[in-house]
Enzyme design. Structure first.
Site, mmCIF file in Angstrom:
data_model
loop_
_atom_site.group_PDB
_atom_site.id
_atom_site.type_symbol
_atom_site.label_atom_id
_atom_site.label_comp_id
_atom_site.label_asym_id
_atom_site.label_seq_id
_atom_site.Cartn_x
_atom_site.Cartn_y
_atom_site.Cartn_z
ATOM 1 N N LYS A 216 19.735 28.191 34.859
ATOM 2 C CA LYS A 216 19.564 29.648 34.854
ATOM 3 C C LYS A 216 20.895 30.324 34.538
ATOM 4 O O LYS A 216 20.964 31.259 33.747
ATOM 5 C CB LYS A 216 18.997 30.126 36.201
ATOM 6 C CG LYS A 216 17.513 29.782 36.343
ATOM 7 C CD LYS A 216 16.977 29.909 37.751
ATOM 8 C CE LYS A 216 15.559 29.322 37.805
ATOM 9 N NZ LYS A 216 14.991 29.311 39.140
ATOM 10 N N GLN B 299 16.379 30.765 45.165
ATOM 11 C CA GLN B 299 15.853 29.488 44.676
ATOM 12 C C GLN B 299 15.016 28.814 45.769
ATOM 13 O O GLN B 299 15.494 28.598 46.874
ATOM 14 C CB GLN B 299 17.015 28.585 44.238
ATOM 15 C CG GLN B 299 16.563 27.303 43.561
ATOM 16 C CD GLN B 299 15.808 27.542 42.259
ATOM 17 O OE1 GLN B 299 16.228 28.321 41.421
ATOM 18 N NE2 GLN B 299 14.679 26.881 42.108
ATOM 19 N N ASP C 177 11.505 37.156 39.960
ATOM 20 C CA ASP C 177 10.581 36.022 40.022
ATOM 21 C C ASP C 177 9.119 36.499 40.098
ATOM 22 O O ASP C 177 8.199 35.738 39.837
ATOM 23 C CB ASP C 177 10.879 35.171 41.275
ATOM 24 C CG ASP C 177 11.587 33.864 40.929
ATOM 25 O OD1 ASP C 177 11.538 33.463 39.756
ATOM 26 O OD2 ASP C 177 12.180 33.267 41.850
#
Ligand code: NDP
Length: 283
Positions: free
Chosen positions: A51, A95, A118
């Site tokens: 990322k 995460q 997200d």
């Protein structure tokens, strides 16, 4: 036809890079993605590294906040609160998975929905349900972009999604429904799975079982989007589908690796720029 996720995601990243360059030329600030990583899960480390690499390539600023495995839920909540308030931070990503002593749902709910790149916050989940503008989870969004790229309109088609997780199965089913597909969601309690998948014009596999599907599960000319990331008996990365076998019968299929996976990061970058624009201009 092989649906090449690596190529499509590269194209998206190159388009985003141009947009970021324009911001730089106009002397505007660039978007900032904050990534929170707790512990040392190997797969998570790789995902976070990828990322950050994608951010660097495009020109998006990134900030990784690392915490040890013994980080408490309260500590994590206060980190997120700071990021929520920080006017320079456009996107926040925690995460997953988190260590067992931390409640993921509480953490996800603590992220400002306007920075939830997200797309996991209940507000964004509700917006997706209602087909309103929010943040679409990256993997399902990536699959829709892939279909678009091959010029495939799911409207009026039979789409079968195997897997009903909150991050893949359910959201992609809703996206397909919004595109006017007739959607069936199968899961581990589904009986006669093969009879159902054989009806599919588009089969989406998101079960997490190495090479679970072979060509007997599909009809001639189906489109297959394989979300699974697994290891086969030799430790090699593979999807839920037996790719070689199904490629003979499918009209189009995504490989693993190089299919849906790379799209996830490209859509995360897209969401980060979207968050930036919405915050900067109130659109
Ligand atoms: P989950 O484990 O959360 O969900 C798996 C789903 O598959 C469940 O709904 C389960 O049913 C269903 N299932 C399991 N066994 C069967 C079976 N025999 N027949 C039918 N359905 C079955 O997984 P995720 O959705 O998080 O991920 C799925 C896969 O996708 C994993 O391999 C993961 O690594 C990968 N992944 C890839 C991403 C990418 O970027 N490419 C991103 C996210 C995930 P039930 O609900 O009844 O238990």
């Amino acid at each position: 036809m092989i649906i090449n996720g690596k190529e499509i995601s590269q194209k998206i990243k190159d388009q985003l890079k141009i947009q970021i360059n324009e911001l730089k030329q106009q002397k505007k600030r660039v978007p900032l993605l904050a990534v929170v990583l707790v512990g040392h899960d190997q797969a998570s480390e790789v995902y976070v590294r990828n990322k950050v690499k994608a951010c660097e390539y495009i020109g998006i600023a990134s900030q990784v906040i690392r915490k040890e495995n013994n980080c408490t839920q309260d500590e994590l909540l206060s980190i997120i609160e700071k990021l929520n308030k920080d006017v320079h931070v456009d996107g926040i990503l925690v995460q997953l998975p988190l260590p067992a002593h931390i409640d993921e749902e509480i953490i996800i709910r603590s992220i400002n929905p306007d920075k939830d790149v997200d797309g996991f916050h209940p507000i964004n989940v509700a917006k997706l349900f209602l087909n309103e503008e929010g943040f679409i989870p990256c993997t399902p969004h990536g699959m829709m972009v892939m279909l678009d790229e091959i010029g495939y309109n799911p409207g009026g088609k039979e789409v079968v999604v195997v897997g009903r997780s909150n991050i893949v199965g359910k959201p992609v089913s809703l996206l397909m429904l919004h595109k006017n597909a007739t959607v069936t969601i199968a899961h581990s309690y589904t009986t006669h799975l093969k009879e159902i998948t054989q009806r599919a014009d588009v089969l989406i596999t998101a079960v997490g079982k190495a090479k679970f599907f072979d060509q007997s599960y599909i009809k001639e000319g189906a489109v297959v989007l394989d979300v699974g990331i697994n290891r086969d008996e030799n430790g090699k990365l593979c999807g839920d589908c037996n790719y070689q076998d199904m490629a003979e019968k499918a009209y189009a299929i995504t490989p693993v690796p190089g299919g849906v996976g790379p799209m996830t990061i490209a859509m995360l970058m897209t969401n980060t720029l979207l968050a930036y624009h919405r915050r900067s201009y109130g659109i």
